[in-house]
Scaffold this active site. Structure first.
Site, PDB file in Angstrom:
ATOM      1  N   CYS A   1       0.810  -1.225   0.000  1.00  0.00           N
ATOM      2  CA  CYS A   1       0.000   0.000   0.000  1.00  0.00           C
ATOM      3  C   CYS A   1       0.839   1.269   0.000  1.00  0.00           C
ATOM      4  O   CYS A   1       0.594   2.190  -0.786  1.00  0.00           O
ATOM      5  CB  CYS A   1      -0.974  -0.006   1.167  1.00  0.00           C
TER       6      CYS A   1
ATOM      7  N   HIS B   1      -2.214   1.391   6.883  1.00  0.00           N
ATOM      8  CA  HIS B   1      -2.599   1.567   5.492  1.00  0.00           C
ATOM      9  C   HIS B   1      -2.535   3.044   5.124  1.00  0.00           C
ATOM     10  O   HIS B   1      -2.614   3.917   6.002  1.00  0.00           O
ATOM     11  CB  HIS B   1      -4.017   1.026   5.270  1.00  0.00           C
TER      12      HIS B   1
ATOM     13  N   ASP C   1      -7.216   5.099  -3.825  1.00  0.00           N
ATOM     14  CA  ASP C   1      -6.354   4.071  -3.237  1.00  0.00           C
ATOM     15  C   ASP C   1      -5.931   3.101  -4.325  1.00  0.00           C
ATOM     16  O   ASP C   1      -6.769   2.447  -4.953  1.00  0.00           O
ATOM     17  CB  ASP C   1      -7.137   3.338  -2.135  1.00  0.00           C
TER      18      ASP C   1
END
Length: 318
Positions: A91, A137, A152
């Site tokens: 991520c 995250h 994202d």
């Protein structure tokens, strides 16, 4: 010297990034993208997100196939790994890369931190015995025409496939028949139940329950915050990322008009999830098979010293 949060990529780097994600398919990509941002900033943002997640894999190979078994999320490091070397990233790799690309293209964007829910793993949907783990995250908040969107490109298998307007309970399509949405709600773990966060949820069909994937606030996080998060995620002995190698990539349909599948390498199998089903397309008998599968399915070509780095690790396929 500019801080990491203020760093931008050069026009040459932006051109290389656009080549990496194969968008758009014109001779001078950067000029074209800048022009389309002026006309349609939200549509261009959505196209960049889709091109990114179908081109750059989400994964943690650097923690297994390397001599150092570490992950650096500095802007230059993620560019070298994801663009120049054409490898995968988890991520914070992927979203750091996109963050600096978007800033360099003139978008108003900042990163924030999120908590992943255990429902995002193999937790049974029936028990709903889910909980949020510690901050680990990264999510990008992009402002377009006065409205904020969550973007994202670093969540992998169940990640969002388009920008999500920060609006409560407004479902949209994901990988058919899946749907995604944001809700604005409190976390069960909170003592103060008046505190609310944005929660990203997914359901695999209209008949299945909504499952929480992660939560996030609108508070801006700094590079030093992500340094701490990245260290814990990539180095803590109990971190799932240090024990298991996984790699995923979203896939376009035949006309490249929508994302309709995801390819997942985990354990000793490669699966493709599409149209509500998951099929094994390759079984890996040993680590040589996995190295070849990473090249075949994800375009990742590891160097010999990287391949040797997994020897003796629990993640090695023997």
């Amino acid at each position: 010297m500019a801080s990491a949060s203020l760093a931008t990529y050069t026009p040459d780097q932006l051109e290389l990034y656009l080549q990496r994600i194969d968008y758009p398919r014109v001779s001078n990509r950067l000029d074209h993208v800048r022009a389309t941002i002026q006309k349609s900033p939200l549509a261009t943002l959505a196209e960049l997100q889709r091109a990114h997640i179908t081109s750059i894999p989400w994964g943690n190979s650097a923690l297994h196939y390397s001599a150092h078994h570490t992950i650096s999320i500095g802007p230059a490091c993620v560019f070298e790994k994801l663009v120049s070397r054409r490898l995968d990233g988890y991520c914070m790799d992927n979203n750091v890369l996109l963050y600096h690309v978007l800033r360099s293209l003139g978008y108003t964007v900042y990163p924030t931190g999120g908590r992943v829910n255990t429902a995002a793993s193999a937790a049974p949907t029936e028990s709903r015995d889910w909980f949020y783990v510690g901050l680990g995250h990264m999510v990008l908040i992009v402002t377009v025409d006065g409205q904020k969107y969550a973007v994202d490109v670093g969540f992998g298998n169940n990640g969002p496939t388009s920008p999500l307007l920060l609006k409560h309970d407004s479902p949209s399509g994901c990988i058919d028949p899946s749907e995604m949405r944001l809700i604005y709600d409190t976390l069960p773990e909170f003592v103060d139940q008046t505190q609310k966060l944005w929660i990203y949820q997914v359901r695999y069909s209209r008949d299945s329950p909504w499952m929480p994937m992660y939560s996030f606030a609108e508070v801006e996080f700094l590079p030093q915050d992500f340094e701490v998060m990245n260290f814990a995620t990539s180095q803590r002995r109990t971190s799932w990322f240090t024990q298991t190698l996984v790699c995923t990539r979203m896939m376009f349909n035949e006309t490249e008009t929508a994302i309709d599948a995801v390819c997942v390498l985990a354990g000793n199998t490669v699966k493709i999830r599409a149209h509500g089903r998951s099929d094994v397309v390759e079984t890996l008998k040993n680590d040589d098979d996995r190295v070849k599968a990473l090249a075949k399915w994800f375009g990742m070509h590891l160097q010999q010293h990287e391949i040797e780095g997994i020897r003796g690790l629990v993640s090695q396929i023997k």
